[in-house]
Design an enzyme around this catalytic site. Sequence first.
Site, PDB file in Angstrom:
ATOM      1  N   LYS A  84      57.047  77.449  63.626  1.00  0.00           N
ATOM      2  CA  LYS A  84      55.861  77.595  64.527  1.00  0.00           C
ATOM      3  C   LYS A  84      54.817  76.964  64.160  1.00  0.00           C
ATOM      4  O   LYS A  84      54.301  76.936  62.857  1.00  0.00           O
ATOM      5  CB  LYS A  84      55.616  79.065  64.863  1.00  0.00           C
ATOM      6  N   ASP A 122      55.641  88.041  63.431  1.00  0.00           N
ATOM      7  CA  ASP A 122      55.853  86.484  64.016  1.00  0.00           C
ATOM      8  C   ASP A 122      57.442  86.602  64.559  1.00  0.00           C
ATOM      9  O   ASP A 122      57.876  85.508  64.947  1.00  0.00           O
ATOM     10  CB  ASP A 122      55.875  85.519  62.859  1.00  0.00           C
TER      11      ASP A 122
END
Length: 299
Positions: A14, A141
């Site tokens: 990401k 996350d």
Amino acid sequence: MSTPRSITVRVPAKVNVQLAVGAARPDGFHDLANVFLAVGLYDEVTATPADELRVTCAGPGADQVPLDRTNLAARAAEALAARYGRRADVHLHIAKDIPVAGGMAGGSADGAGALVACDALWGTGASRDELLDICAELGSDVPFSLVGGAALGTGRGEKLTELTVGGTFHWVFAVADGGLSTPAVYREFDRLTPDAPAPAASPVLLDALRTGDATALAGALVNDLQPAALSLFPALTDTLKAGTEAGALAGLVSGSGPTTAFLVKDAESAERVAAALRASGTCRTARVASAPAPGATVL
């Protein structure tokens, strides 16, 4: 039904196109407005039946990956096993391609990948909400690694609202020599920003994602942790300068760093900027990827 021999799950890296960070909470976490974008750099996690829980790893930076119970993949297997009253007897093999300790959520991706792989291997049949709940327990996350695409993370980043992306964005990631500790970066953020305001997502940035406008997105990129990362790793300033001078629309530190991310106009520009970064001597290597990418996917 026979147990499958092994299950392999692909999980994306990401980039945080916006990371707005509030002041430290009493529990030590920070409230975030964290706009995640999954990018096409992937780890693969393979789950195979075993007599006990075991983790192995291969690929760039594999020597830096813990193979004990602190690994998020191992913790994911244990969490799913505990919830379903079984033993976490599984061999988890991680094929690394996401930079290690680079602010691109490689460890979180492995946790999400292991969770999905073990769910499929063991036939536990956990719902998406259950899997996301376990992900949130594992780390801020991890839920996004499961979901992929684009999302706004609030709370400490684990509460996700999926976002629409109107096109393909092209990125170059400069991988630094060395790593940065996320807790250390947050401590430095607290030192530099004792009165951080409440975080909020940028309407301009969300609109740029929705319309697929790379130029508008470049103008809205922001990472509140960047000053802290640069304070602890000053050489990243040279990397950011090299990427923008090579023609990137914008550059920023990815998450807590030390990977730096450069948004570029198109695939051709990406190759040109990556080559310039590799030649600049300011990073170990540079990788090209496009976004958005799908979340955890069984192969």
